[in-house]
Design an enzyme around this catalytic site. Sequence first.
Site, mmCIF file in Angstrom:
data_model
loop_
_atom_site.group_PDB
_atom_site.id
_atom_site.type_symbol
_atom_site.label_atom_id
_atom_site.label_comp_id
_atom_site.label_asym_id
_atom_site.label_seq_id
_atom_site.Cartn_x
_atom_site.Cartn_y
_atom_site.Cartn_z
ATOM 1 N N GLY A 196 114.882 35.279 12.113
ATOM 2 C CA GLY A 196 116.131 34.527 12.151
ATOM 3 C C GLY A 196 116.648 34.266 13.551
ATOM 4 C CD GLU A 247 109.416 40.353 8.694
ATOM 5 O OE1 GLU A 247 110.194 39.526 8.157
ATOM 6 O OE2 GLU A 247 108.714 41.112 8.044
ATOM 7 N N GLY A 290 109.966 34.074 14.040
ATOM 8 C CA GLY A 290 109.034 32.965 13.836
ATOM 9 C C GLY A 290 109.441 31.809 14.733
ATOM 10 N NE ARG A 349 113.275 23.014 10.908
ATOM 11 C CZ ARG A 349 114.356 23.031 11.635
ATOM 12 N NH1 ARG A 349 114.475 22.195 12.645
ATOM 13 N NH2 ARG A 349 115.329 23.864 11.379
ATOM 14 C CB CYS A 402 108.182 4.045 1.754
ATOM 15 S SG CYS A 402 106.900 3.017 2.431
ATOM 16 C CD GLU A 403 113.056 9.388 1.169
ATOM 17 O OE1 GLU A 403 112.055 9.415 0.423
ATOM 18 O OE2 GLU A 403 114.194 9.665 0.804
ATOM 19 C CE1 TYR A 412 109.551 28.569 8.985
ATOM 20 C CE2 TYR A 412 110.951 28.531 10.936
ATOM 21 C CZ TYR A 412 110.331 29.229 9.916
ATOM 22 O OH TYR A 412 110.478 30.595 9.833
#
Length: 426
Positions: free
Chosen positions: A238, A280, A282, A319, A350-351, A379
């Site tokens: 985190g 941990e 990341g 994200r 296409c969005e 991520y």
Amino acid sequence: MEDVLQIGGVDLRRLARAVGTPLLVYDEEALRKRMDQYAAAFRHPQLETQTVYAGKAFLCGAMVRLVDEAGWWLDVVSGGELACALRSGMPPRRILFHGNNKTPAELAAALDAGVGAVVVDNLPECRRLASLARQLCKPAAALLRVNPGVEAHTHQYIVTAHLDSKFGISMARREELYAALAELGASDYLTFLGFHAHIGSQITDPAAFAAEIQQLAILSQEAEQRGYQVPVWDLGGGFAARYTQEDNPPPVEEICRAILDACAGQKAERSLSLKRVLIEPGRSVVGEAGTTVYTVGWLKSTPAREYLFVDGGMADNIRPALYQAQYRCTPVERPTAPPARTYTVAGKCCESGDILIQEAPLPAMKTGELLAVHTTGAYCYSMASNYNGLGRPPVVFARGGKARLVLRREEPEDLLRLECEEGISL
Ligand code: LLP
């Protein structure tokens, strides 16, 4: 004549010519330095410590080897990540296996590999792990994931420790918690090591970790009064990365010291048998080391904005669309040119929500120029999709002026490799 943007001493224009765009490039030295910085800072005279890299942020063989070389452990959350870790030579004893719904096949694979610990999420999983361990005659150490109910300030999708979160056994459900401890204690094959918790992402305030530590201390004291030893705490990840100028994560040294002092303080205050503390991280390991390089396609004005289209988008970085995450960008071939326009950097999917940066101050850009979007190391690749039939970008590690391809571009043939026409016998 301006300098071209470089990463790890590698000229991004030459790199883009060599491997094409979009591409994801990591500054390998930054990855190594960040891991060494954590390992040096996460030390305490009264506690054993271990840093564990959360592989979900970005994982591939080359990354596994860096993690191994740095002396870190690795956290995996699926049979797929476990296979990557094992194939790339990670010693199984330094792997933690996580997940709220590991399948029996994944639990068996973890037992079979002999991972350092399985992080057990819930009571039925304790029971299944115990029976599988007996069946396979494979011993394993277990950490029990609890939900301390600490809500770290963060985007609601990323919080994993609300009291109604799907992760871990809620500390409000003491009966279930003790039933899980009894289950682990009754097994001849499982050894209960201690508690695991993870309170959210992009945390900048050490007080959030202090609150988590206090909750674990209360629980550990109670468990020890009931006869369970709790030698290990795994505090999860985190730790924040710096995406834009508005982000101000505290230095690694500061946050590590605050965490370990809080652990030692609780240990002394409550006479706990705590020996070892794990974290941990990341995002904070890989986030800032990664940069995505795109080629600018068409430019288009609407009454409300000026669009700058790039040759990737939400398929390689979901994200912004998913969390309204903010990024900044730089024109690769003239990184210091003063901004003259405000562009909306949009992808090719296409969005309508396929927007990478809502407002990017840039010099007037031309089709064919290169654009670097920064801090895409965490991520992005691991959450990439093949939406619209787009392949995942190649990944390059750059260091000391040399570049090596660690994941090649996913081509249309790769996307077609799963196609088949077979009868199924039922
Ligand atoms: N440990 C556990 C048990 C976790 O659940 C996570 C992240 C980590 C460690 C690593 O957290 P980090 O240090 O990277 O914040 N997809 C989201 C992030 C989801 C994080 C889930 N768990 C994003 O793109 O922001």
